[in-house]
Motif scaffolding. Structure first.
Motif, PDB file in Angstrom:
ATOM      1  N   THR A 151     -26.889  20.238 -19.975  1.00 56.84           N
ATOM      2  CA  THR A 151     -27.518  20.866 -21.142  1.00 56.84           C
ATOM      3  C   THR A 151     -27.820  19.847 -22.229  1.00 56.84           C
ATOM      4  OG1 THR A 151     -26.386  22.952 -20.676  1.00 56.84           O
ATOM      5  CG2 THR A 151     -27.262  22.637 -22.901  1.00 56.84           C
ATOM      6  N   ILE A 180     -30.663  17.504 -21.171  1.00 55.52           N
ATOM      7  CA  ILE A 180     -31.977  18.134 -21.298  1.00 55.52           C
ATOM      8  C   ILE A 180     -32.410  18.183 -22.759  1.00 55.52           C
ATOM      9  CG2 ILE A 180     -33.213  20.329 -21.046  1.00 55.52           C
ATOM     10  CD1 ILE A 180     -31.542  20.815 -18.526  1.00 55.52           C
ATOM     11  N   THR A 232     -33.538  14.803 -23.822  1.00 52.46           N
ATOM     12  CA  THR A 232     -34.847  14.502 -23.237  1.00 52.46           C
ATOM     13  C   THR A 232     -35.968  15.168 -24.025  1.00 52.46           C
ATOM     14  OG1 THR A 232     -33.859  14.317 -21.029  1.00 52.46           O
ATOM     15  CG2 THR A 232     -36.243  14.625 -21.143  1.00 52.46           C
TER      16      THR A 232
END
Length: 453
Positions: free
Chosen positions: A20, A23, A26
């Motif tokens: 999590t 991500i 990112t």
């Protein structure tokens, strides 16, 4: 209980946590690389965007570009959103872990504990998450109002600018992020208690942790009925240790820098105490600085290193090994010196598993800092004092720096990214694995003692 589908599913939470946050980093990196996110309207390079995104999501505050000078209004809002999501995520995950660990206690002990502390159970996770959001918004709103009024009345900011600055710094302070909209952090307000004290209030509030606040809130509600006379062991340890460390940091910083020309020297007595107090507060992983850290004496940097490494409370936005880990290790040492077979804290016997968890967390953190500092000394020309400070600041997600972050080579900056990520997500995943994993050996080998010392 360990066989229930819910428990088995949550045993995978460490992997989910890492994924999590990866991500989110990112997405944040991609947003910050947009041309509209920079003041110049050109795309930001990958290293700068990644470092800033990691620092924001992990609520650290280390920067390699000047936040107000480099990022546009959009870029600043991306950073603010990443800070808020990262802070809420940390509090939610750690609080859920605490509830999960309590649920695994055997029924008799659990009922006894709940009768005394009104502890939440696993079924209250949804209520806990909503409570975390509510408490966060409340503390941030109070701080934002105080700062906005001061910017309006004391500095003549236009209303929209005062509100924006008040909101940004309130969110950054409560989440212990340390990002500021000023190139010198909050050094320009070092002697203004109407700015410094609200920031300190938000930092301490976020650093104590949601479990502590919810228990204190319930205690005030039940005091009329005579219930909840004793706080839980976790809350007592967090409050007492935090108070002692805050006092120690204030006294040592103020005393060591009292006559230093580049820090407290030119200030009045009241201003020196205020600045020493604020520095002690932000070492709990907040990242703001009202004093020029690069001007600190070696002794002050070393004291700051220790305070940053310890960090704040569990279930909050602070980093470090946590004050509970530090305190429990102190009690383990005390019991061992006295020759006691068990560790007793506050009329309670400490579980053997908790002792091992504290030792593992502390030793792995020390090892990480040691190895990372050695690597940084190999690839950079800076001194041990500077690099140790930078490494601990990144691993403990503090955000304080002696000013060398932007001058580090790309390899050093990537290492700091890994340290920030590991320091923020690592303790959660490690605690989850240690608390939820229980293996029973079918046999034991004969006992033998090695020589210690």
């Amino acid at each position: 209980m360990s066989r229930s589908p819910r428990i088995r599913a949550w045993r995978r939470s460490p992997q989910v946590t890492v994924a999590t946050f990866a991500i989110l980093i990112t997405l944040g990196t991609a947003m910050l690389m947009l041309p509209a996110a920079s003041q110049t309207g050109t795309a930001t390079d990958f290293t700068t965007a990644l470092f800033t995104a990691v620092s924001a999501v992990c609520v650290t505050g280390l920067i390699i570009v000047d936040t107000p000078a480099y990022w546009s209004f959009l870029g600043e809002w991306v950073i603010l959103v990443l800070i808020q999501i990262g802070g809420l995520g940390i509090m939610t995950l750690t609080t859920t872990l605490i509830l999960l660990v309590r649920q695994r206690i055997n029924l008799r002990v659990q009922l006894s504990a709940e009768a005394e502390t009104k502890a939440w159970t696993l079924g209250d996770v949804r209520r806990a998450v909503l409570g975390i959001i509510g408490f966060s918004l409340l503390f941030e709103a109070v701080t934002a109002v105080a700062l906005t009024l001061r910017f309006l009345a004391g500095y003549g900011y236009p209303p929209e600018q005062a509100l924006y600055h008040g909101l940004f710094h309130a969110v950054s302070a409560f989440n212990n992020a340390g990002f500021a909209l000023y190139s010198d952090s909050v050094m320009g307000f070092a002697t203004d208690p109407w700015i410094i004290l609200p920031l300190a209030f938000a930092v301490v509030s976020g650093g104590l942790g949601f479990p502590v606040w919810i228990e204190l809130w319930r205690r005030t509600r039940t005091r009329r009925t005579g219930a909840g006379k004793r706080l839980s062991l976790h809350t007592r340890i967090t409050l007492w240790t935090s108070g002692v460390l805050l006092a120690v940091g204030t006294v040592t910083t103020t005393a060591l820098e009292w006559n230093k020309a580049g820090t407290l020297g030119p200030m009045s007595i009241g201003e020196k105490i205020l600045s020493g107090f604020f520095h002690s507060v932000v070492t709990r992983t907040a990242g703001f600085n009202s004093l020029d850290t690069a001007e600190f004496q070696t002794q002050t940097l070393f004291v700051t290193d220790m305070l940053m490494f310890i960090g704040g409370g569990s279930g909050g936005t602070a980093g470090g090994i946590k004050v509970t880990t530090f305190s429990l290790l102190a009690f383990v040492v005390y019991a061992s010196v006295r020759g006691e077979s068990a560790v007793h804290v506050g009329h309670r016997r400490l579980a053997r598993g908790v002792e091992r968890q504290a030792i593992v967390v502390a030793l792995l953190a020390i090892g990480t800092v040691f190895v990372s500092t050695l690597v940084m000394m190999t690839i950079t020309p800076f001194t041990l004092d500077q690099l140790l400070f930078e490494v601990i600041s990144a691993f403990a997600t503090v955000g304080l720096s002696t000013g060398i972050t932007a001058d580090l080579p790309a390899a050093g900056q990537y290492l700091l990214c890994l340290l920030m990520f590991a320091g923020r997500v690592g303790p959660i995943t490690l605690a989850s694995a240690l608390a939820l994993r229980h293996t029973t050996r079918r046999f034991e080998y004969p006992e033998e003692r090695a020589i210690v010392g």
